[in-house]
Write an enzyme that holds these catalytic residues in place. Structure first.
Site, PDB file in Angstrom:
ATOM      1  N   LYS A  74      -5.469   2.749  -3.049  1.00 26.82           N
ATOM      2  CA  LYS A  74      -4.174   2.178  -2.663  1.00 26.82           C
ATOM      3  C   LYS A  74      -4.128   2.108  -1.145  1.00 26.82           C
ATOM      4  CE  LYS A  74       0.030   0.937  -3.596  1.00 26.82           C
ATOM      5  NZ  LYS A  74      -0.297  -0.304  -2.840  1.00 26.82           N
ATOM      6  N   LYS A  98      -2.863  11.127   1.775  1.00 24.23           N
ATOM      7  CA  LYS A  98      -1.418  10.922   1.566  1.00 24.23           C
ATOM      8  C   LYS A  98      -1.090  10.859   0.071  1.00 24.23           C
ATOM      9  CE  LYS A  98       0.793   8.115   4.483  1.00 24.23           C
ATOM     10  NZ  LYS A  98       1.678   7.142   5.149  1.00 24.23           N
ATOM     11  N   LYS A 110      -7.992   0.655   2.367  1.00 22.99           N
ATOM     12  CA  LYS A 110      -7.320  -0.115   3.419  1.00 22.99           C
ATOM     13  C   LYS A 110      -8.118  -1.386   3.646  1.00 22.99           C
ATOM     14  CE  LYS A 110      -3.712   0.651   6.098  1.00 22.99           C
ATOM     15  NZ  LYS A 110      -2.540   1.458   5.773  1.00 22.99           N
ATOM     16  N   ASP A 150       0.993  -4.400   5.395  1.00 24.51           N
ATOM     17  CA  ASP A 150       0.802  -3.434   6.475  1.00 24.51           C
ATOM     18  C   ASP A 150       1.115  -4.183   7.773  1.00 24.51           C
ATOM     19  OD1 ASP A 150      -0.929  -0.602   6.269  1.00 24.51           O
ATOM     20  OD2 ASP A 150      -0.855  -1.430   8.270  1.00 24.51           O
ATOM     21  N   THR A 194      10.795   5.042   2.553  1.00 21.52           N
ATOM     22  CA  THR A 194      10.115   5.884   3.545  1.00 21.52           C
ATOM     23  C   THR A 194      11.134   6.714   4.331  1.00 21.52           C
ATOM     24  OG1 THR A 194       8.430   4.172   3.682  1.00 21.52           O
ATOM     25  CG2 THR A 194       8.362   5.882   5.358  1.00 21.52           C
ATOM     26  N   ASN A 225      12.544   0.039  10.109  1.00 19.90           N
ATOM     27  CA  ASN A 225      12.704   0.343   8.684  1.00 19.90           C
ATOM     28  C   ASN A 225      12.791   1.846   8.411  1.00 19.90           C
ATOM     29  OD1 ASN A 225      10.826   0.945   5.973  1.00 19.90           O
ATOM     30  ND2 ASN A 225      12.567  -0.429   5.685  1.00 19.90           N
ATOM     31  N   SER A 365       5.703   2.584  -3.751  1.00 19.62           N
ATOM     32  CA  SER A 365       4.752   1.521  -4.113  1.00 19.62           C
ATOM     33  C   SER A 365       4.080   1.852  -5.436  1.00 19.62           C
ATOM     34  CB  SER A 365       3.681   1.375  -3.038  1.00 19.62           C
ATOM     35  OG  SER A 365       4.271   0.968  -1.847  1.00 19.62           O
TER      36      SER A 365
END
Ligand code: NAD
Length: 431
Positions: A74, A98, A110, A150, A194, A225, A365
């Site tokens: 992810k 994470k 990524k 991203d 977040t 955000n 997510s």
């Protein structure tokens, strides 16, 4: 967990050093260390794009899968002109930790393309997105590797990528990608996730300190955000945010917006543009003092929330932190340098590390992927209550270990994440 593109700085080297330090503490065997300090798979490819003027430009794309022992990889896809393979490698490794610390059944990945979307038309960006997924379609997917937006990518880029993937795979696979708009397979609550996650873990630490949140004050860096929703929930729980800082595009510097009686979330939102910048003249009219950008860190508060960008709490700026400060909650990725971290530890200021504090985003997510796979979508309250449960549990596991082993929350979080991934590799018989 830096996100740094400075010349000479190598994010992957730093990620490996962090890993080696914790691997030594955990006495991991050599094979496990060798496996976990490198990505498991890397894809480097070229993407030819027919430009609007008829010429063909060839872009370089990547997808790096650090580890998928606990589940499909992810992680985001970034568009950036200074993207480097080592940055993507580091970010993929940090995603593994994470997901593991949040205890979601996903690994770390990524991706990126070296490009500046500002210089590309919408049609060129669409062609680039479709080209990216055509090169990698066999190695990504809902049960292999799940991308997300991203830096400089958004829900529209994700939907182009999804559409092209579905053409190749021959079906509808909304769980292939997250960060989609609501109604197109996106999850309610993702916008808040977040920032709210930052406050869920803060609330738990305050309980442990036996501090009444309604008697606390905080200073926040950023009003984008993450910071907006952190300010929103912290204020709803009774805390007082005395200042937020943000970047001023016109003047190319940052400012701190200070009001001793507290920042009003709704009012600030009305004064904020879509890049998180605040209108100074209007802010003054409603009683805000405008201070230099770096002043946010010097305020006489209990809690600091750096939620803008990396490298903000440094060997230099840490000296300005007021004696009253007890907690730093890292909303941003990599806001604290290792030298500043040592100073915080010495001063007894507790830092909730980024990859735990801001894990609310990836957790939501994951919820988006779960809802897509079921083809059934939860109301916002349900998403947020599941998020609270997950973040609270993750935080207490880290807090308990840090007390048992007398280590910082950062070290405890790394120890939990790395042990979980190492254990999964062992159970699969990989090492
Ligand atoms: P954003 O672009 O929405 O907001 C960034 C904010 O930082 C803006 O208010 C901007 O004005 C401010 N800013 C920029 N430079 C500044 C400076 N020098 N001084 C003070 N303020 C400055 O970004 P975001 O999505 O809120 O992300 C913030 C951080 O959180 C980043 O490190 C990001 O990687 C991390 N993060 C974000 C998410 C997410 O879901 N959005 C998830 C995990 C981590």
């Amino acid at each position: 967990m830096a996100d740094i593109k400075d010349k000479g700085f190598n994010a992957f080297k730093m990620a490996q050093e962090q890993f080696d330090k914790v691997a030594a503490k955990l006495s991991l065997d050599e094979a496990t260390c060798n496996l976990l300090r490198e990505p498991i798979r890397e894809y480097h490819f070229t993407i030819p794009v027919r430009m609007d003027d008829g010429s063909v430009k060839v872009f370089k794309g990547f997808r790096i899968q650090h580890n998928d022992a606990r589940g499909p990889c992810k992680g985001g896809i970034r568009f950036h002109p200074q993207e480097t393979v080592d940055t993507v490698r580091a970010l993929s490794m940090w995603m593994t930790w994470k997901c593991a610390v949040a205890d979601i059944p996903l690994g770390g990945g990524k991706g990126g393309v070296i490009c500046d979307p500002h210089n590309l038309s919408s049609r060129e960006q669409e062609t680039l997105c479709r080209g990216w997924v055509r090169q990698i379609a066999r190695n990504v997917g809902p049960v292999q590797d799940v991308p997300a937006p991203d830096v400089m990518t958004n829900a529209q880029h994700m939907l182009w990528i999804l559409d092209e993937y579905e053409k190749i795979a021959g079906g509808r696979f909304p769980g292939f990608i997250t960060g989609k708009s609501v109604g197109m397979g996106g999850s309610l609550g993702r916008t808040e996730a977040t920032g709210y996650g930052v406050v869920y873990v803060l609330r738990e630490l305050l309980k442990d300190f036996k501090m009444d949140i309604s008697k606390t004050k905080a200073a926040v860096q950023g009003f984008g955000n993450v910071s907006q929703y952190a300010v929103d929930l912290y204020s709803k729980l009774g805390g007082k945010v005395v200042c937020v800082s943000c970047w001023d595009q016109a003047e190319s510097k940052s400012f701190t917006f200070f009001r001793p009686e507290g920042v009003s979330f709704d009012e600030m939102i009305r004064l904020t543009d879509r890049f998180g910048g605040i209108d100074k003249a209007k802010a003054k009219e409603v009683g805000y003092k405008i201070l230099p950008g770096e002043e946010w860190i010097k305020q006489d508060v209990d809690i600091l929330i750096p939620a803008a960008l990396e490298n903000q709490v440094t060997a230099e700026t840490v000296k300005g932190i007021a004696p009253r400060v007890k907690i730093v909650v890292e909303g941003a990725n990599g806001p604290t340098t290792p030298e500043a971290d040592e100073v915080l530890n010495k001063r007894g200021i507790i830092a909730i590390p980024d990859f735990l504090a801001n894990a609310g985003g990836v957790t939501c997510s994951y919820f988006e992927q779960v809802q897509c796979n079921m083809n059934y979508y939860w109301p916002k309250e349900e998403v947020l209550s599941k998020l609270d449960e997950k973040m609270t549990k993750a935080f207490h596991e880290v807090l308990d270990l840090s007390k048992r082993k007398a280590v910082s929350l950062r070290d405890a979080a790394y120890m939990i994440a790395i042990s979980r991934v190492a254990e999964a590799c062992k159970m699969r018989g990989w090492v």
